[in-house]
Design a protein around this motif. Structure first.
Motif, PDB file in Angstrom:
ATOM      1  N   ASP A  82      41.845  43.780  45.845  1.00  0.00           N
ATOM      2  CA  ASP A  82      42.719  42.787  45.219  1.00  0.00           C
ATOM      3  C   ASP A  82      42.629  42.810  43.695  1.00  0.00           C
ATOM      4  OD1 ASP A  82      43.661  41.917  47.647  1.00  0.00           O
ATOM      5  OD2 ASP A  82      42.216  40.270  47.826  1.00  0.00           O
ATOM      6  N   GLY A  83      41.720  43.647  43.168  1.00  0.00           N
ATOM      7  CA  GLY A  83      41.587  43.754  41.717  1.00  0.00           C
ATOM      8  C   GLY A  83      40.781  42.638  41.086  1.00  0.00           C
ATOM      9  N   ALA A  84      39.899  41.990  41.852  1.00  0.00           N
ATOM     10  CA  ALA A  84      39.082  40.907  41.317  1.00  0.00           C
ATOM     11  C   ALA A  84      38.096  41.429  40.278  1.00  0.00           C
ATOM     12  CB  ALA A  84      38.329  40.214  42.449  1.00  0.00           C
ATOM     13  N   ASP A  85      37.697  40.555  39.371  1.00  0.00           N
ATOM     14  CA  ASP A  85      36.724  40.915  38.343  1.00  0.00           C
ATOM     15  C   ASP A  85      35.387  41.246  39.004  1.00  0.00           C
ATOM     16  OD1 ASP A  85      36.075  40.736  35.275  1.00  0.00           O
ATOM     17  OD2 ASP A  85      34.436  39.696  36.300  1.00  0.00           O
ATOM     18  N   PRO A  86      34.669  42.268  38.509  1.00  0.00           N
ATOM     19  CA  PRO A  86      33.372  42.635  39.113  1.00  0.00           C
ATOM     20  C   PRO A  86      32.388  41.471  39.210  1.00  0.00           C
ATOM     21  CG  PRO A  86      34.081  44.332  37.589  1.00  0.00           C
ATOM     22  CD  PRO A  86      35.059  43.209  37.437  1.00  0.00           C
ATOM     23  N   THR A  87      32.396  40.611  38.209  1.00  0.00           N
ATOM     24  CA  THR A  87      31.497  39.454  38.242  1.00  0.00           C
ATOM     25  C   THR A  87      31.834  38.529  39.404  1.00  0.00           C
ATOM     26  OG1 THR A  87      31.302  39.532  35.823  1.00  0.00           O
ATOM     27  CG2 THR A  87      30.599  37.503  36.914  1.00  0.00           C
ATOM     28  N   LEU A  88      33.142  38.354  39.644  1.00  0.00           N
ATOM     29  CA  LEU A  88      33.578  37.506  40.746  1.00  0.00           C
ATOM     30  C   LEU A  88      33.244  38.152  42.088  1.00  0.00           C
ATOM     31  CD1 LEU A  88      35.050  35.045  41.845  1.00  0.00           C
ATOM     32  CD2 LEU A  88      37.213  36.300  41.598  1.00  0.00           C
ATOM     33  N   VAL A  89      33.438  39.462  42.188  1.00  0.00           N
ATOM     34  CA  VAL A  89      33.110  40.179  43.428  1.00  0.00           C
ATOM     35  C   VAL A  89      31.631  40.009  43.761  1.00  0.00           C
ATOM     36  CG1 VAL A  89      32.965  42.439  44.538  1.00  0.00           C
ATOM     37  CG2 VAL A  89      34.944  41.881  43.107  1.00  0.00           C
ATOM     38  N   GLN A  90      30.791  40.212  42.767  1.00  0.00           N
ATOM     39  CA  GLN A  90      29.353  40.079  42.971  1.00  0.00           C
ATOM     40  C   GLN A  90      28.979  38.656  43.358  1.00  0.00           C
ATOM     41  OE1 GLN A  90      27.011  41.256  39.584  1.00  0.00           O
ATOM     42  NE2 GLN A  90      25.061  41.003  40.650  1.00  0.00           N
ATOM     43  N   ALA A  91      29.584  37.669  42.682  1.00  0.00           N
ATOM     44  CA  ALA A  91      29.273  36.265  42.964  1.00  0.00           C
ATOM     45  C   ALA A  91      29.692  35.884  44.380  1.00  0.00           C
ATOM     46  CB  ALA A  91      29.979  35.368  41.951  1.00  0.00           C
ATOM     47  N   MET A  92      30.864  36.353  44.812  1.00  0.00           N
ATOM     48  CA  MET A  92      31.343  36.044  46.168  1.00  0.00           C
ATOM     49  C   MET A  92      30.405  36.616  47.227  1.00  0.00           C
ATOM     50  SD  MET A  92      35.438  36.735  45.709  1.00  0.00           S
ATOM     51  CE  MET A  92      35.692  36.721  47.477  1.00  0.00           C
TER      52      MET A  92
END
Length: 256
Positions: free
Chosen positions: A117-127
């Motif tokens: 989905d093109g999410a920010d790497p920081t958001l991917v890691q946090a999720m």
């Protein structure tokens, strides 16, 4: 099945009963219904008071994982991540949205879909880490149920011992009633110590250890997904994850 868990429980019970027999005792001397009610019933009540139903239900479900641990092959996890990396390399990360549905773990599925989905790497890691933390909390709380019970049972054994001694003191004039009170006093203490040190605390410890590898695999998934998102080559990702496992395993061995 984890044969060592079964053997450990068997050895503990066998040697205790053997020691009792060597001292001239028998199993019947340890069968005391009143002491069982005080110790096991009191411990159960304390545990139910301490933890909500959701945690208690999870703890009961975790008992089977002591004797039949969850199977995790870290090399297979790495191979799966490398497969997704190869797909992303050839077809682009957008293909991961379709491929993620076949992932072996919900954490991996969530991470791959977020990358697609093109999410920010920081958001991917946090999720992904938030999902892992929730799962870790469930296991940790389940282990705490048994560890807490192991703390309560010796105290309930002492309570049973005191109650038995009260019975003895009240019947000093009636020698025929002394035996029952003394039996409750000593057997209750044995029940409390036995339950804590041979069953409850070891159960909690074993649950934590059996799930250590499970959560290591999930951490590997986080590292792998972030590496895929960064566009690293499948070969580099494989080497990176192998090194990560080696480092984490060495640290955990030192801790234990």
């Amino acid at each position: 099945m984890d044969i060592f868990a079964v053997v450990g429980l068997f050895l503990g019970i066998t040697f205790i009963l053997t020691g009792q027999a060597l001292e001239g005792g028998n199993l019947g001397q340890l069968m005391q219904l009143t002491a069982a009610f005080i110790v096991f019933g009191g411990t159960a009540g304390a545990v139910v008071l301490s933890f909500p139903p959701r945690v208690l239900k999870k703890a009961i479900m975790l008992i089977k994982d002591v004797f039949v641990p969850p199977v995790v092959e870290l090399n297979e996890v790495i191979a799966e991540i490398v497969k997704f990396a190869q797909k992303a390399r050839k077809e682009g990360v957008i293909c991961l949205e379709r491929e993620a549905k076949d992932a072996s773990d919900i954490v991996l599925t969530m991470g791959l879909e977020a990358v697609a989905d093109g999410a920010d790497p920081t958001l991917v890691q946090a999720m992904m880490e938030n999902q892992i933390s929730q799962q870790q909390e469930e296991v940790t709380n389940g282990a705490k149920v048994f560890e807490s019970a192991g703390g309560y049972s010796p105290t309930l054994g002492i309570i049973g011992a005191v109650m038995g001694l009260i019975q003895v003191m009240q019947n000093l004039s009636d020698p025929s009633a002394l035996g029952a009170g003394i039996a409750v006093a000593f057997v209750a203490t044995i029940y409390g110590l036995f339950a804590a040190n041979l069953l409850l605390i070891p159960l909690g410890t074993r649950i934590r250890l059996n799930y250590a590898k499970v959560f290591l695999a999930k951490d590997v998934m986080v590292e792998g997904v972030l590496a895929i998102q960064a566009g690293e080559s499948p070969t580099l990702i494989e080497r990176k994850l192998q090194a990560y496992i080696t480092d984490r395993t060495s640290i955990e061995e030192e801790e234990y």
